[in-house]
Design an enzyme around this catalytic site. Structure first.
Site, PDB file in Angstrom:
ATOM      1  N   SER A  94       0.849  -1.181   0.000  1.00  7.98           N
ATOM      2  CA  SER A  94       0.000   0.000   0.000  1.00  7.98           C
ATOM      3  C   SER A  94       0.887   1.233   0.000  1.00  7.98           C
ATOM      4  O   SER A  94       1.874   1.290   0.743  1.00  7.98           O
ATOM      5  CB  SER A  94      -0.914   0.006   1.228  1.00  7.98           C
ATOM      6  N   HIS A  98       2.463  12.131  -1.474  1.00  4.62           N
ATOM      7  CA  HIS A  98       2.016  13.522  -1.392  1.00  4.62           C
ATOM      8  C   HIS A  98       3.156  14.425  -1.877  1.00  4.62           C
ATOM      9  O   HIS A  98       4.111  14.682  -1.144  1.00  4.62           O
ATOM     10  CB  HIS A  98       1.653  13.898   0.045  1.00  4.62           C
ATOM     11  N   HIS A 108      -2.347   7.205  -4.922  1.00  2.56           N
ATOM     12  CA  HIS A 108      -2.502   6.105  -3.970  1.00  2.56           C
ATOM     13  C   HIS A 108      -2.592   4.805  -4.751  1.00  2.56           C
ATOM     14  O   HIS A 108      -3.170   4.767  -5.842  1.00  2.56           O
ATOM     15  CB  HIS A 108      -3.779   6.300  -3.145  1.00  2.56           C
ATOM     16  N   VAL A 111      -2.255  -3.189  -3.658  1.00  2.54           N
ATOM     17  CA  VAL A 111      -2.549  -4.517  -4.193  1.00  2.54           C
ATOM     18  C   VAL A 111      -2.412  -5.508  -3.043  1.00  2.54           C
ATOM     19  O   VAL A 111      -1.475  -5.430  -2.249  1.00  2.54           O
ATOM     20  CB  VAL A 111      -1.626  -4.897  -5.373  1.00  2.54           C
ATOM     21  N   HIS A 147      -5.519   7.045 -17.000  1.00  6.44           N
ATOM     22  CA  HIS A 147      -6.569   6.066 -17.276  1.00  6.44           C
ATOM     23  C   HIS A 147      -6.213   5.142 -18.440  1.00  6.44           C
ATOM     24  O   HIS A 147      -6.597   3.969 -18.421  1.00  6.44           O
ATOM     25  CB  HIS A 147      -7.898   6.789 -17.533  1.00  6.44           C
ATOM     26  N   GLY A 261      -3.284  -3.727  13.521  1.00  8.31           N
ATOM     27  CA  GLY A 261      -2.099  -3.402  12.743  1.00  8.31           C
ATOM     28  C   GLY A 261      -1.300  -2.273  13.372  1.00  8.31           C
ATOM     29  O   GLY A 261      -1.692  -1.680  14.373  1.00  8.31           O
ATOM     30  N   ARG A 262      -0.202  -1.959  12.751  1.00  8.99           N
ATOM     31  CA  ARG A 262       0.708  -0.939  13.288  1.00  8.99           C
ATOM     32  C   ARG A 262       0.186   0.451  12.910  1.00  8.99           C
ATOM     33  O   ARG A 262       0.181   0.833  11.739  1.00  8.99           O
ATOM     34  CB  ARG A 262       2.112  -1.162  12.725  1.00  8.99           C
TER      35      ARG A 262
END
Length: 302
Positions: A94, A98, A108, A111, A147, A261-262
């Site tokens: 992930s 920025h 962003h 997968v 796209h 999670g962290r």
């Protein structure tokens, strides 16, 4: 092969993290990268890479995680309630980037693979992910390139996938309380296993590999454009929408928090500088107004 080859997916995801980080570091030229390997108390861990104070990237991160546990979190079974209570494995890459220059869009990508297991029954697996683009100032050619690259990644696996995943992305990355999309979309899919494991995994790889081809040319094209303080203020204002979506609606954020999670890695996606301004409205026919009128709307870019 229709059973999940977890090690093959893990090897691919780790390599994908390396490849994306290398490309972004090359494009920036002066970025600081901090790598942090972490372990989850209830099972699994990950490798977080946070980028900051670059010439181009103000803040970003490219994370790998592989977590597992005895009970699938509610956010992961919301569309598959029959799987609630199963043990699970989840792994993925992930990332959120920025940029500093307001003419370079935020991007962003994600997968991932989920596997839900129950004694005496075959594992249930599915892939998910995609990528989306959040511009602050709109450029038609950038949106078309983004796209078109997304469409090309899906094309070998079926003519119907790009329009299906594009609409899913438009619908998902939408802020109902603002009645506006987060950006210009891209691809989003979840609970995907319809092509069998090998072919579904190949689709995931095609989408994952295409992200940097979709994004890097936009960064290269816009990173040298001059900008002023008012344009930076608008960027910070629009980043507020990004924060609102991630903290209220994003399934990945909710899953990460629900699964223990962290937190530092999960909230890495938030921008470094952001602002909210009461009842702000863009000036008529300004570039800021054009973003809302011409780009923050569902449209066919290719």
């Amino acid at each position: 092969m229709n059973s999940a080859d977890i090690e093959a997916v893990k090897s691919y995801l780790l390599a994908l993290q390396d490849n994306i980080c290398t490309a972004l570091q090359e494009e920036d030229g002066a970025i600081t990268v901090v790598e942090d390997e972490w372990a989850r108390q209830d099972g699994g861990g990950g490798r977080t890479r946070v980028m900051s104070e670059g010439a181009v990237i103000e803040k970003g991160g490219v994370n790998f995680s592989h977590v597992y546990g005895d009970n699938l979190p509610p956010s992961a079974s919301v569309n598959r309630p029959e799987l609630a209570g199963r043990s699970f494995q989840a792994m993925g890459v992930s990332l959120v980037i920025h940029p500093r220059n307001p003419f370079v869009p935020t991007s962003h990508a994600n997968v991932r693979l989920f596997v839900a297991e129950k004694a005496g029954q075959p594992p249930v697996w599915w892939f998910g992910g995609g990528y989306d683009l959040t511009p602050y100032y709109g450029f038609e050619e950038d949106c078309v390139h983004w796209h078109q690259t997304a469409k090309n990644a899906c094309q070998p696996f079926g003519e119907d996938l790009y329009p299906k995943f594009k609409k899913w992305c438009d619908d998902y990355f939408y802020l109902p309380h603002r009645q506006e999309p987060r950006g210009i979309g891209g691809l989003f899919f979840d609970d995907f296993n319809e092509l069998g494991f090998s072919r579904s995994f190949a689709l995931l790889q095609s989408i994952g590999d295409s992200y940097i081809n979709a994004y890097r040319p936009l960064v290269a094209r816009r990173k040298g454009l001059p900008y002023n303080d008012l344009q930076r203020e608008f960027q910070a204002y629009r980043r507020g929408r990004y924060v609102e979506f991630n903290l209220v609606y994003d399934r990945g954020t909710i899953f990460g928090l629900q699964s223990g999670g962290r937190t530092e890695s999960i909230l890495m996606s938030l921008p470094p500088l952001v602002r909210w301004q009461y009842n702000w409205q863009p000036a008529a026919d300004s570039d800021e107004a054009k973003l809302y009128r011409d780009f923050l709307t569902s449209r066919d870019w290719v």
